[in-house]
Structures are given as C-alpha cells and as structure tokens.
Motif scaffolding. Structure first.
Motif, PDB file in Angstrom:
ATOM      1  N   SER A   1       3.416 129.520-121.926  1.00  0.00           N
ATOM      2  CA  SER A   1       4.233 128.427-121.389  1.00  0.00           C
ATOM      3  C   SER A   1       5.466 128.932-120.639  1.00  0.00           C
ATOM      4  N   ARG A   2       5.640 130.247-120.567  1.00  0.00           N
ATOM      5  CA  ARG A   2       6.811 130.814-119.887  1.00  0.00           C
ATOM      6  C   ARG A   2       6.466 131.226-118.459  1.00  0.00           C
ATOM      7  N   SER A   3       7.372 130.876-117.551  1.00  0.00           N
ATOM      8  CA  SER A   3       7.186 131.233-116.148  1.00  0.00           C
ATOM      9  C   SER A   3       8.463 131.897-115.638  1.00  0.00           C
ATOM     10  N   TYR A   4       8.294 132.953-114.853  1.00  0.00           N
ATOM     11  CA  TYR A   4       9.418 133.727-114.326  1.00  0.00           C
ATOM     12  C   TYR A   4       9.270 133.808-112.808  1.00  0.00           C
ATOM     13  N   ALA A   5      10.342 133.489-112.081  1.00  0.00           N
ATOM     14  CA  ALA A   5      10.318 133.543-110.618  1.00  0.00           C
ATOM     15  C   ALA A   5      10.673 134.941-110.141  1.00  0.00           C
ATOM     16  N   PHE A   6       9.960 135.401-109.116  1.00  0.00           N
ATOM     17  CA  PHE A   6      10.284 136.677-108.483  1.00  0.00           C
ATOM     18  C   PHE A   6      11.498 136.480-107.584  1.00  0.00           C
ATOM     19  N   ASP A   7      12.338 137.506-107.506  1.00  0.00           N
ATOM     20  CA  ASP A   7      13.514 137.492-106.636  1.00  0.00           C
ATOM     21  C   ASP A   7      13.323 138.523-105.534  1.00  0.00           C
ATOM     22  N   GLY A   8      13.985 138.303-104.430  1.00  0.00           N
ATOM     23  CA  GLY A   8      13.937 139.273-103.353  1.00  0.00           C
ATOM     24  C   GLY A   8      13.750 138.537-102.050  1.00  0.00           C
ATOM     25  N   PRO A   9      13.251 139.145-101.034  1.00  0.00           N
ATOM     26  CA  PRO A   9      12.786 140.527-101.048  1.00  0.00           C
ATOM     27  C   PRO A   9      13.933 141.498-100.807  1.00  0.00           C
ATOM     28  N   SER A  10      13.674 142.722-101.196  1.00  0.00           N
ATOM     29  CA  SER A  10      14.610 143.782-100.868  1.00  0.00           C
ATOM     30  C   SER A  10      14.326 144.200 -99.430  1.00  0.00           C
ATOM     31  N   SER A  11      15.014 145.192 -98.940  1.00  0.00           N
ATOM     32  CA  SER A  11      14.786 145.649 -97.560  1.00  0.00           C
ATOM     33  C   SER A  11      13.372 146.184 -97.366  1.00  0.00           C
ATOM     34  N   SER A  12      12.714 146.576 -98.463  1.00  0.00           N
ATOM     35  CA  SER A  12      11.343 147.087 -98.361  1.00  0.00           C
ATOM     36  C   SER A  12      10.305 145.982 -98.458  1.00  0.00           C
ATOM     37  N   GLY A  13      10.745 144.735 -98.646  1.00  0.00           N
ATOM     38  CA  GLY A  13       9.808 143.621 -98.751  1.00  0.00           C
ATOM     39  C   GLY A  13       9.227 143.444-100.139  1.00  0.00           C
ATOM     40  N   VAL A  14       9.800 144.096-101.126  1.00  0.00           N
ATOM     41  CA  VAL A  14       9.295 144.008-102.495  1.00  0.00           C
ATOM     42  C   VAL A  14      10.074 142.941-103.257  1.00  0.00           C
ATOM     43  N   LEU A  15       9.343 142.089-103.976  1.00  0.00           N
ATOM     44  CA  LEU A  15       9.939 141.071-104.839  1.00  0.00           C
ATOM     45  C   LEU A  15       9.915 141.589-106.271  1.00  0.00           C
ATOM     46  N   TYR A  16      10.938 141.237-107.050  1.00  0.00           N
ATOM     47  CA  TYR A  16      11.021 141.719-108.432  1.00  0.00           C
ATOM     48  C   TYR A  16      11.154 140.553-109.401  1.00  0.00           C
ATOM     49  N   VAL A  17      10.652 140.757-110.622  1.00  0.00           N
ATOM     50  CA  VAL A  17      10.816 139.763-111.679  1.00  0.00           C
ATOM     51  C   VAL A  17      11.233 140.469-112.963  1.00  0.00           C
ATOM     52  N   MET A  18      12.186 139.861-113.663  1.00  0.00           N
ATOM     53  CA  MET A  18      12.614 140.357-114.967  1.00  0.00           C
ATOM     54  C   MET A  18      11.901 139.519-116.021  1.00  0.00           C
ATOM     55  N   ALA A  19      11.160 140.148-116.896  1.00  0.00           N
ATOM     56  CA  ALA A  19      10.402 139.440-117.935  1.00  0.00           C
ATOM     57  C   ALA A  19      10.072 140.442-119.033  1.00  0.00           C
ATOM     58  N   PRO A  20       9.788 139.937-120.230  1.00  0.00           N
ATOM     59  CA  PRO A  20       9.414 140.849-121.318  1.00  0.00           C
ATOM     60  C   PRO A  20       8.001 141.394-121.134  1.00  0.00           C
ATOM     61  N   ALA A  21       7.676 142.427-121.875  1.00  0.00           N
ATOM     62  CA  ALA A  21       6.311 142.965-121.867  1.00  0.00           C
ATOM     63  C   ALA A  21       5.348 141.852-122.261  1.00  0.00           C
ATOM     64  N   GLY A  22       4.147 141.884-121.697  1.00  0.00           N
ATOM     65  CA  GLY A  22       3.149 140.854-121.994  1.00  0.00           C
ATOM     66  C   GLY A  22       2.047 140.857-120.958  1.00  0.00           C
ATOM     67  N   VAL A  23       1.200 139.846-121.023  1.00  0.00           N
ATOM     68  CA  VAL A  23       0.095 139.672-120.080  1.00  0.00           C
ATOM     69  C   VAL A  23       0.411 138.448-119.225  1.00  0.00           C
ATOM     70  N   TYR A  24       0.342 138.609-117.919  1.00  0.00           N
ATOM     71  CA  TYR A  24       0.786 137.581-116.987  1.00  0.00           C
ATOM     72  C   TYR A  24      -0.278 137.219-115.962  1.00  0.00           C
TER      73      TYR A  24
END
Length: 119
Positions: free
Chosen positions: A53-76
């Motif tokens: 039931s948990r959803s995490y939004a990716f942030d970015g992009p950085s200058s390299s076009g990579v988006l990042y998400v902060m989340a705990p270990a798990g299967v997504y």
C-alpha cells in the motif's frame, strides 16, 4: 572527570566494529527513462515505486536524466509515464538492505524504455 571518561570509553569500545560506513543517505532506486526508438533520455516523466500500500515518487531528473527515489528495502513495482508515450511498468524490482553494520538500501538501477503512443 573520571566518571565521564570511563562510560565514554566503554561506549566507544562497544561501537567500534572496525567497519567504515558511508554516512550519506543513498536512494533506493535510480531510474533512467529513455525513448525506446532513439535511446535519448526523456524529461518531464512521472515515476513511482509501489510496494503493497506504500507508494514513493521519484525525484529529479538530475543533469544526467536519472530520477531517484528514497524508500526502504523491499520488492517494488516501478512505473513511468510521459505524455505521448505508452505507460511503462516493471514488477518485482528488488531493493536490498545493506545490512549490519551499515544499514540502508543498496541503490538498484532501473532503465525504462518508453514506446511512443500510437497516433
């Protein structure tokens, strides 16, 4: 002075594992979103990682076009979308925990290749 010194020495001795941990916070996932036909990095992408039931939004992009998400270990399940493209999804993306003595997620790299939507 002696009362402060002895507990401090015991505390430091108990914490010294001999392992140096990176003190930076690492993202759970790094997502690169590309046009499937050209291989060019896409901008203006919406992306999320969902586990239960948990959803995490990716942030970015950085200058390299990579988006990042902060989340705990798990299967997504990772999803990405952009206007003019068919939505993309990948299930069972595993983010591992670094474990003791250095807790935190080990960054999992994911590449999404979006197909242009039919006109």
């Amino acid at each position: 002075m002696r009362r402060l010194f002895v507990p401090l020495m015991l505390t430091c001795a108990a914490c010294n594992t001999g392992t140096m941990c990176d003190t930076g916070i690492e993202p759970a996932m790094a997502l690169t979103v590309l046009d499937a036909s050209t291989g060019l990095v896409l901008s203006d992408v919406s992306a999320s990682a969902t586990s239960g039931s948990r959803s995490y939004a990716f942030d970015g992009p950085s200058s390299s076009g990579v988006l990042y998400v902060m989340a705990p270990a798990g299967v997504y399940t990772v999803t990405a979308s952009r206007a003019g493209y068919t939505d993309w999804s990948r299930a069972n993306v595993i983010v591992r925990d670094a474990g003791d003595p250095c807790p935190g997620a080990i960054t999992e790299s994911v590449e999404a290749r979006l197909q242009a939507a039919p006109e």
